[in-house]
Design a protein around this motif. Structure first.
Motif, PDB file in Angstrom:
ATOM      1  N   ARG A   1       0.860  -1.192   0.000  1.00 45.67           N
ATOM      2  CA  ARG A   1       0.000   0.000   0.000  1.00 45.67           C
ATOM      3  C   ARG A   1       0.890   1.234   0.000  1.00 45.67           C
ATOM      4  O   ARG A   1       1.762   1.381   0.848  1.00 45.67           O
ATOM      5  CB  ARG A   1      -0.899   0.030   1.224  1.00 45.67           C
ATOM      6  N   ILE A   2       0.646   2.106  -0.975  1.00 45.25           N
ATOM      7  CA  ILE A   2       1.458   3.308  -1.149  1.00 45.25           C
ATOM      8  C   ILE A   2       0.606   4.529  -0.852  1.00 45.25           C
ATOM      9  O   ILE A   2      -0.543   4.612  -1.290  1.00 45.25           O
ATOM     10  CB  ILE A   2       1.966   3.412  -2.604  1.00 45.25           C
ATOM     11  N   GLU A   3       1.171   5.470  -0.125  1.00 44.78           N
ATOM     12  CA  GLU A   3       0.539   6.776   0.044  1.00 44.78           C
ATOM     13  C   GLU A   3       1.256   7.715  -0.917  1.00 44.78           C
ATOM     14  O   GLU A   3       2.283   8.303  -0.577  1.00 44.78           O
ATOM     15  CB  GLU A   3       0.660   7.242   1.490  1.00 44.78           C
ATOM     16  N   PRO A   4       0.744   7.845  -2.140  1.00 42.72           N
ATOM     17  CA  PRO A   4       1.462   8.538  -3.208  1.00 42.72           C
ATOM     18  C   PRO A   4       1.833   9.987  -2.904  1.00 42.72           C
ATOM     19  O   PRO A   4       2.892  10.437  -3.311  1.00 42.72           O
ATOM     20  CB  PRO A   4       0.516   8.469  -4.395  1.00 42.72           C
ATOM     21  N   ILE A   5       0.977  10.683  -2.192  1.00 45.70           N
ATOM     22  CA  ILE A   5       1.276  12.079  -1.870  1.00 45.70           C
ATOM     23  C   ILE A   5       2.556  12.162  -1.039  1.00 45.70           C
ATOM     24  O   ILE A   5       3.353  13.072  -1.201  1.00 45.70           O
ATOM     25  CB  ILE A   5       0.105  12.743  -1.100  1.00 45.70           C
TER      26      ILE A   5
END
Length: 117
Positions: free
Chosen positions: A101-105
Motif C-alpha cells: 500500500r502506497i501513500e502517493p502524496i
C-alpha cells in the motif's frame, strides 16, 4: 539557446565554471520528450540539490521543461503514472507488482520533462 540560459542562471548563482560546463554538457544529452531526474543532475554535476531544483524551476519558467509528480512504490520501485498537479494523485495505490500500500502524496517525486531545446 538553452546553453546560454543555463550559463546565465548558474553564473548568477555563483556556480564554478567547471560545474557550469558539466551542467551544459549534461543537458545537451537530453532530447525532447525525455525526463530529467534531479538526483541524476546531482550525481553528474555535483551541484547542491537546492541549486538543482532552482535551476530546473527556472528552466520550467523559460518553457524548456515541464514538471510532473512521479509515484514510485517504496518497496519494489515500480513506477506509476506521472501527474501534472498534486490533486490528480490518488490518496492510495496498491502496488500491482508487490501489493504494497502506497501513500502517493507522501512518496511522489518531482521529475522534469524536456519540452523544448
Amino acid at each position: 539557446m538553452l546553453s546560454n540560459i543555463l550559463k546565465s542562471i548558474l553564473e548568477k548563482r555563483k556556480v564554478s565554471n567547471d560545474n557550469i560546463q558539466k551542467t551544459i554538457d549534461l543537458f545537451s544529452r537530453y532530447r525532447i520528450g525525455t525526463y530529467i531526474y534531479p538526483s541524476v543532475v546531482k550525481r553528474e554535476t555535483k551541484l547542491d540539490i537546492k541549486e538543482i531544483y532552482y535551476l530546473l524551476s527556472e528552466l520550467e519558467k523559460h518553457n524548456f521543461l515541464k514538471s510532473y509528480y512521479e509515484v514510485v512504490c517504496t518497496t519494489c520501485n515500480h513506477n506509476y503514472e506521472l501527474y501534472e498537479v498534486m490533486n490528480q494523485i490518488p490518496k492510495e495505490i496498491v502496488c500491482e507488482n508487490c501489493e504494497n500500500r502506497i501513500e502517493p502524496i507522501e512518496t511522489a517525486k518531482i521529475v522534469f520533462k524536456v519540452i523544448n531545446k
